[in-house]
Design an enzyme around this catalytic site. Structure first.
Site, short mmCIF file in Angstrom:
data_model
loop_
_atom_site.label_atom_id
_atom_site.label_comp_id
_atom_site.label_asym_id
_atom_site.label_seq_id
_atom_site.Cartn_x
_atom_site.Cartn_y
_atom_site.Cartn_z
N CYS A 8 0.86 -1.18 0.00
CA CYS A 8 0.00 0.00 0.00
C CYS A 8 0.89 1.24 0.00
O CYS A 8 2.06 1.16 -0.41
CB CYS A 8 -1.00 -0.03 1.16
SG CYS A 8 -0.27 0.02 2.81
N ASN A 11 2.22 1.48 4.36
CA ASN A 11 2.52 0.21 5.06
C ASN A 11 2.25 0.33 6.56
O ASN A 11 2.96 -0.23 7.39
CB ASN A 11 3.97 -0.25 4.82
CG ASN A 11 4.28 -1.67 5.29
OD1 ASN A 11 5.40 -1.95 5.70
ND2 ASN A 11 3.32 -2.56 5.27
N CYS A 13 -1.52 0.91 7.41
CA CYS A 13 -2.97 0.66 7.54
C CYS A 13 -3.41 -0.61 6.80
O CYS A 13 -3.72 -1.62 7.42
CB CYS A 13 -3.78 1.85 7.02
SG CYS A 13 -3.49 3.39 7.91
N ARG A 14 -3.45 -0.54 5.46
CA ARG A 14 -4.07 -1.62 4.69
C ARG A 14 -3.17 -2.84 4.53
O ARG A 14 -3.59 -3.98 4.81
CB ARG A 14 -4.49 -1.09 3.31
CG ARG A 14 -5.61 -0.07 3.40
CD ARG A 14 -5.78 0.71 2.12
NE ARG A 14 -4.61 1.55 1.86
CZ ARG A 14 -4.41 2.25 0.76
NH1 ARG A 14 -5.31 2.21 -0.20
NH2 ARG A 14 -3.32 2.99 0.62
N SER A 15 -1.93 -2.64 4.05
CA SER A 15 -1.11 -3.83 3.79
C SER A 15 -0.70 -4.58 5.06
O SER A 15 -0.63 -5.82 5.02
CB SER A 15 0.11 -3.50 2.91
OG SER A 15 0.99 -2.59 3.52
N ASP A 125 -8.47 3.87 1.48
CA ASP A 125 -7.44 4.25 2.44
C ASP A 125 -8.11 4.78 3.71
O ASP A 125 -8.79 5.80 3.66
CB ASP A 125 -6.57 5.33 1.80
CG ASP A 125 -5.35 5.63 2.63
OD1 ASP A 125 -5.33 5.28 3.83
OD2 ASP A 125 -4.41 6.23 2.08
P1 4NP Z 1 -1.82 2.87 4.04
O1 4NP Z 1 -2.45 4.25 4.57
O2 4NP Z 1 -1.25 3.16 2.67
O3 4NP Z 1 -2.98 1.94 4.00
O4 4NP Z 1 -0.76 2.47 5.06
C1 4NP Z 1 -1.72 5.44 4.62
C2 4NP Z 1 -0.81 5.65 5.61
C3 4NP Z 1 -0.12 6.85 5.68
C4 4NP Z 1 -0.35 7.83 4.73
C5 4NP Z 1 -1.26 7.62 3.72
C6 4NP Z 1 -1.95 6.42 3.67
N1 4NP Z 1 0.35 9.07 4.82
O5 4NP Z 1 0.11 9.93 3.95
O6 4NP Z 1 1.19 9.23 5.70
#
Ligand code: 4NP
Length: 160
Positions: A8, A11, A13-15, A125
């Site tokens: 993702c 790294n 939240c989702r992955s 997200d």
């Molecule tokens: P992820 O979510 O891609 O599912 O881990 C996010 C985590 C952090 C950010 C964006 C999305 N960020 O912009 O810091």
């Protein structure tokens, strides 16, 4: 042994949630000699940090511990070291394809391809939303994981 890498953006939240759900399934079903799993982000925004509390909490609510997972960025070596790269959304998929080194040929798919009747091509997200977003992500991951496992088990590991 098929090696699966969830990818993702951050790294956190989702992955990591997908990583934890598949790791749990591997343990529960005794698939440790058939499948291995890791996760990473296309960004280094959270490199070295733990997963978002929203993901840690929703995982724990379903009996899965992801408190040990540490964010890291996608590397060139990942394209050789993994057989199946699973993008959590279309932007992740574009970034994965854009950075792919020559002479590497992992399978590259999107997670939502495995969710039957999926209304969206992306796992949303949850980073900027409320806690409810993490439950939505968990449910999508649950829905797609068995089809993803079935697909992964049909692959043949690339020599490396
Ligand atoms: P992820 O979510 O891609 O599912 O881990 C996010 C985590 C952090 C950010 C964006 C999305 N960020 O912009 O810091």
């Amino acid at each position: 042994m098929i090696r699966v890498l969830f990818v993702c953006l951050g790294n956190i939240c989702r992955s990591p949630l997908a990583h934890g759900v598949l790791r749990h399934a591997i343990e529960q079903r005794g698939l440790g000699e058939d499948l291995a799993v890791d996760s990473c982000g296309t960004s280094a925004y959270h490199n070295g940090g733990g997963s978002d509390p929203g993901s840690v909490t929703v995982a724990r609510q379903h009996g899965i511990d992801i408190s040990d997972l540490i964010s890291r960025r996608l590397t060139a070596a990942d394209y050789r070291n993994f057989d199946l790269l699973v993008a959590m959304d279309r932007q992740n998929e574009r970034d994965i394809l854009e950075r792919q080194p020559g002479n590497t040929e992992p399978h590259i798919v999107r997670f939502m391809d495995f969710v039957e009747g999926a209304g969206s091509p992306d796992v949303p997200d949850p980073y900027y939303g409320g806690a409810g977003g993490f439950q939505v992500v968990y449910e999508l991951i649950e829905a797609g994981m068995d089809p993803l496992i079935d697909f992964a088990l049909t692959l043949h590991s690339s020599p490396s």
